[in-house]
Scaffold this active site. Sequence first.
Site, PDB file in Angstrom:
ATOM      1  N   SER A 124     -23.714 -50.257 -57.210  1.00 46.51           N
ATOM      2  CA  SER A 124     -22.808 -49.527 -58.108  1.00 46.51           C
ATOM      3  C   SER A 124     -21.363 -49.803 -57.737  1.00 46.51           C
ATOM      4  O   SER A 124     -21.034 -49.969 -56.552  1.00 46.51           O
ATOM      5  CB  SER A 124     -23.092 -48.034 -57.974  1.00 46.51           C
ATOM      6  N   TYR A 179     -24.459 -40.129 -52.649  1.00 42.56           N
ATOM      7  CA  TYR A 179     -25.066 -41.108 -53.556  1.00 42.56           C
ATOM      8  C   TYR A 179     -24.469 -42.496 -53.317  1.00 42.56           C
ATOM      9  O   TYR A 179     -25.176 -43.484 -53.120  1.00 42.56           O
ATOM     10  CB  TYR A 179     -24.856 -40.669 -55.018  1.00 42.56           C
ATOM     11  N   LYS A 190     -25.947 -46.328 -51.590  1.00 46.07           N
ATOM     12  CA  LYS A 190     -25.816 -47.687 -52.140  1.00 46.07           C
ATOM     13  C   LYS A 190     -25.186 -48.609 -51.093  1.00 46.07           C
ATOM     14  O   LYS A 190     -25.612 -49.756 -50.928  1.00 46.07           O
ATOM     15  CB  LYS A 190     -24.977 -47.675 -53.418  1.00 46.07           C
TER      16      LYS A 190
HETATM   17  N1  UFG Z   1     -16.093 -37.070 -68.087  1.00 48.38           N
HETATM   18  C1  UFG Z   1     -15.586 -36.038 -68.833  1.00 48.38           C
HETATM   19  N2  UFG Z   1     -16.441 -35.076 -69.291  1.00 48.38           N
HETATM   20  C2  UFG Z   1     -17.777 -35.100 -69.024  1.00 48.38           C
HETATM   21  C3  UFG Z   1     -18.299 -36.172 -68.255  1.00 48.38           C
HETATM   22  C4  UFG Z   1     -17.424 -37.134 -67.788  1.00 48.38           C
HETATM   23  O1  UFG Z   1     -14.389 -35.978 -69.095  1.00 48.38           O
HETATM   24  O2  UFG Z   1     -18.504 -34.193 -69.439  1.00 48.38           O
HETATM   25  C5  UFG Z   1     -15.186 -38.113 -67.604  1.00 48.38           C
HETATM   26  C6  UFG Z   1     -15.141 -38.215 -66.105  1.00 48.38           C
HETATM   27  O3  UFG Z   1     -14.231 -37.319 -65.568  1.00 48.38           O
HETATM   28  C7  UFG Z   1     -14.749 -39.668 -65.900  1.00 48.38           C
HETATM   29  C8  UFG Z   1     -15.363 -40.384 -67.091  1.00 48.38           C
HETATM   30  O4  UFG Z   1     -15.650 -39.366 -68.056  1.00 48.38           O
HETATM   31  O5  UFG Z   1     -13.362 -39.784 -66.007  1.00 48.38           O
HETATM   32  C9  UFG Z   1     -16.636 -41.116 -66.754  1.00 48.38           C
HETATM   33  O6  UFG Z   1     -17.498 -40.227 -66.061  1.00 48.38           O
HETATM   34  P1  UFG Z   1     -19.024 -40.543 -65.781  1.00 48.38           P
HETATM   35  O7  UFG Z   1     -19.605 -39.385 -65.047  1.00 48.38           O
HETATM   36  O8  UFG Z   1     -19.694 -40.980 -67.034  1.00 48.38           O
HETATM   37  O9  UFG Z   1     -18.972 -41.846 -64.857  1.00 48.38           O
HETATM   38  P2  UFG Z   1     -18.221 -42.084 -63.447  1.00 48.38           P
HETATM   39  O10 UFG Z   1     -17.248 -43.166 -63.660  1.00 48.38           O
HETATM   40  O11 UFG Z   1     -17.774 -40.821 -62.850  1.00 48.38           O
HETATM   41  O12 UFG Z   1     -19.383 -42.696 -62.582  1.00 48.38           O
HETATM   42  C10 UFG Z   1     -20.388 -41.849 -62.080  1.00 48.38           C
HETATM   43  C11 UFG Z   1     -20.484 -42.087 -60.609  1.00 48.38           C
HETATM   44  C12 UFG Z   1     -21.001 -43.462 -60.331  1.00 48.38           C
HETATM   45  C13 UFG Z   1     -22.271 -43.645 -61.008  1.00 48.38           C
HETATM   46  C14 UFG Z   1     -22.100 -43.423 -62.464  1.00 48.38           C
HETATM   47  C15 UFG Z   1     -23.401 -43.541 -63.181  1.00 48.38           C
HETATM   48  O13 UFG Z   1     -19.227 -41.924 -60.012  1.00 48.38           O
HETATM   49  O14 UFG Z   1     -21.208 -43.615 -58.975  1.00 48.38           O
HETATM   50  O15 UFG Z   1     -21.582 -42.132 -62.689  1.00 48.38           O
HETATM   51  O16 UFG Z   1     -24.253 -42.513 -62.816  1.00 48.38           O
HETATM   52  F1  UFG Z   1     -22.740 -44.892 -60.772  1.00 48.38           F
END
Ligand code: UFG
Length: 337
Positions: A124, A148, A152
């Site tokens: 990841s 998590y 990885k």
């Molecule tokens: N976000 C929102 N509202 C939500 C969900 C997310 O605004 O309800 C924002 C988050 O703050 C972030 C963006 O959308 O800015 C993306 O968030 P995600 O949770 O979809 O993805 P991330 O980039 O945070 O990645 C996370 C983990 C990774 C993991 C990935 C997939 O940090 O390690 O999810 O599971 F691999």
Amino acid sequence: MDVLLTGGAGYIGSHTAVVLLEAGHRVVVLDDLSNASQESLRRVEEITGRSLTFVRGDMLDQALVERVLREHGIDAVIHFAGKKAVGESTRVPLDYYSVNVAGTLSLLRAMQATDVRTIVFSSSATVYGELAVAPYLEKMPRDAFNPYGRTKEHIEDILTDVGAADDRWRIALLRYFNPVGAHPSGRIGEDPQGIPNNLVPFIAQVAVGRREKLVVFGDDYDTPDGTCVRDYLHVMDLADGHVRAMDYLADHGGVHIWNLGTGRGHSVLEVLHSFEKAVGRPIPHEVGPRRPGDIAAFWADASQALTDLGWVATKSLDEMTADHWRWQQQNPDGFAA
Ligand code: UFG
């Protein structure tokens, strides 16, 4: 080739199974169904018109894995199985280390015992943490900052040590950025259990009426519109990257690391507006506080995957959200319906 997919009934595994079957490979899926449905595999067979073999079981059952590797004459393993919720990992870290790290050790022992030494691993972009500066390059330092992400990192280290100790191993570490979208048929897609942690599945459930509104986690970041920027890539592009990595290992020993991302970032609001375009109406949302642990902006430099694998992400954000929506609209309750 005969390919074993651990966790192959899940989101990325099922899409990869489609691409493998369509390329003429034989597929065996090992999955404990703890966070996946066997219905996804039935639909993989429906989409491709080909059959696959399903074994329900646990990677920690080394004897079972050895039997599967031998009985099916497996040539390569694509290792998706693992737990993946960041927040949960901070509450139950031992579960994450047991399933992800100990599960991988058990799998590797079974592979060694049966002389199967080709593995493609689901890593990841989260391993980069805060030390790296976007766009992330494979050689940048790693600094995962939740359990998590650390699992990885540990697994990457284990695989690197295993590859260094015995040059018969062929190992690919694929660092995924943010996979979204679904197979264009709308028959398979992401089916999170409970409240989705990730942005696009959450938006999709609001759009289909399962949740009231999206909360945008912060709009005061140092980004063009104030919301976080991520490198979203279509799950079919990601699936294709696995098959190319596996093909590359057929001719190359050693340990290889590739970022899989589009190389461009999109903000939370851009994703939301793209999804609204797909749905054809506004999606209720409000701005809330920042989510702890979020980084303002990152995206991939995926040029190494282009150089080595000829891989480049082909699908736009609008294709990702349109395909994700087709899946959610046709399957409002996921595979349970
Ligand atoms: N976000 C929102 N509202 C939500 C969900 C997310 O605004 O309800 C924002 C988050 O703050 C972030 C963006 O959308 O800015 C993306 O968030 P995600 O949770 O979809 O993805 P991330 O980039 O945070 O990645 C996370 C983990 C990774 C993991 C990935 C997939 O940090 O390690 O999810 O599971 F691999």
